[in-house]
Motif scaffolding. Structure first.
Motif, PDB file in Angstrom:
ATOM      1  N   ASP A 272     -56.316 -43.937   9.966  1.00  0.00           N
ATOM      2  CA  ASP A 272     -57.308 -44.969  10.236  1.00  0.00           C
ATOM      3  C   ASP A 272     -58.359 -45.042   9.122  1.00  0.00           C
ATOM      4  O   ASP A 272     -59.469 -45.473   9.330  1.00  0.00           O
ATOM      5  CB  ASP A 272     -57.962 -44.759  11.593  1.00  0.00           C
TER       6      ASP A 272
ATOM      7  N   GLU B 284     -59.260 -52.107  12.755  1.00  0.00           N
ATOM      8  CA  GLU B 284     -59.501 -51.908  14.192  1.00  0.00           C
ATOM      9  C   GLU B 284     -59.410 -50.443  14.610  1.00  0.00           C
ATOM     10  O   GLU B 284     -60.258 -49.938  15.344  1.00  0.00           O
ATOM     11  CB  GLU B 284     -58.506 -52.753  15.007  1.00  0.00           C
ATOM     12  N   GLU B 285     -58.399 -49.748  14.130  1.00  0.00           N
ATOM     13  CA  GLU B 285     -58.223 -48.345  14.502  1.00  0.00           C
ATOM     14  C   GLU B 285     -59.398 -47.484  14.025  1.00  0.00           C
ATOM     15  O   GLU B 285     -59.873 -46.592  14.726  1.00  0.00           O
ATOM     16  CB  GLU B 285     -56.905 -47.810  13.936  1.00  0.00           C
TER      17      GLU B 285
ATOM     18  N   GLN C 241     -62.450 -48.129  16.266  1.00  0.00           N
ATOM     19  CA  GLN C 241     -62.334 -47.383  17.516  1.00  0.00           C
ATOM     20  C   GLN C 241     -62.642 -45.902  17.289  1.00  0.00           C
ATOM     21  O   GLN C 241     -63.327 -45.277  18.100  1.00  0.00           O
ATOM     22  CB  GLN C 241     -60.942 -47.562  18.111  1.00  0.00           C
ATOM     23  N   HIS C 242     -62.151 -45.359  16.188  1.00  0.00           N
ATOM     24  CA  HIS C 242     -62.400 -43.955  15.864  1.00  0.00           C
ATOM     25  C   HIS C 242     -63.907 -43.709  15.669  1.00  0.00           C
ATOM     26  O   HIS C 242     -64.455 -42.720  16.169  1.00  0.00           O
ATOM     27  CB  HIS C 242     -61.623 -43.572  14.610  1.00  0.00           C
TER      28      HIS C 242
END
Length: 135
Positions: free
Chosen positions: A4, A14-15, A18-19
């Motif tokens: 990510d 996006e990943e 979120q992380h």
């Protein structure tokens, strides 16, 4: 590098968003109000707690924090205080912490948290920046 890792210096995939949001929420829990990732040229709100409105003037917010970071870097460079780590701002209804590198930063707003929570937030975001090889 992790899967990510941001590949575009202006926005996070996006990943990675979120992380980043999960990392901040893990460090400070439900006290986290919002998380904004920014570069020199753009920004993206990656988290906003459900009970808050999307009416903040992020252009002004991010611009002010970026300008203040540059002023702070120049003012304290080489001082006996050591290297800049992060900034905490205290407001009537919450707090803001800014963690910044030379080209990227994160602004996290919170409800009532402890100094230890700020340190955990700054450390966690710093580790992400290291993982993503951000300067």
């Amino acid at each position: 590098m992790s899967d990510d890792t941001p590949t575009d210096v202006e926005l996070l995939p996006e990943e990675a968003q979120q992380h980043l949001a999960t990392t901040c929420r893990t460090a400070a829990g439900d006290s986290v109000r919002s998380v904004v990732y920014f570069s020199r040229t753009d920004y993206e709100q990656v988290y906003l707690r459900g009970d808050l409105e999307r009416d903040a003037d992020l252009d002004t917010f991010v611009g002010s924090e970026w300008q203040d970071f540059n002023i702070t870097q120049n003012a304290y460079q080489g001082s006996e205080l050591g290297d800049y780590r992060y900034t905490i701002r205290v407001f009537e209804n919450g707090f803001l912490i800014r963690v910044t590198t030379h080209n990227h930063g994160v602004i996290i707003t919170t409800d009532n948290v402890t100094l230890r929570d700020f340190e955990e937030l700054a450390t966690a975001v710093g580790h992400l920046f290291d993982e993503w090889n951000l300067d």
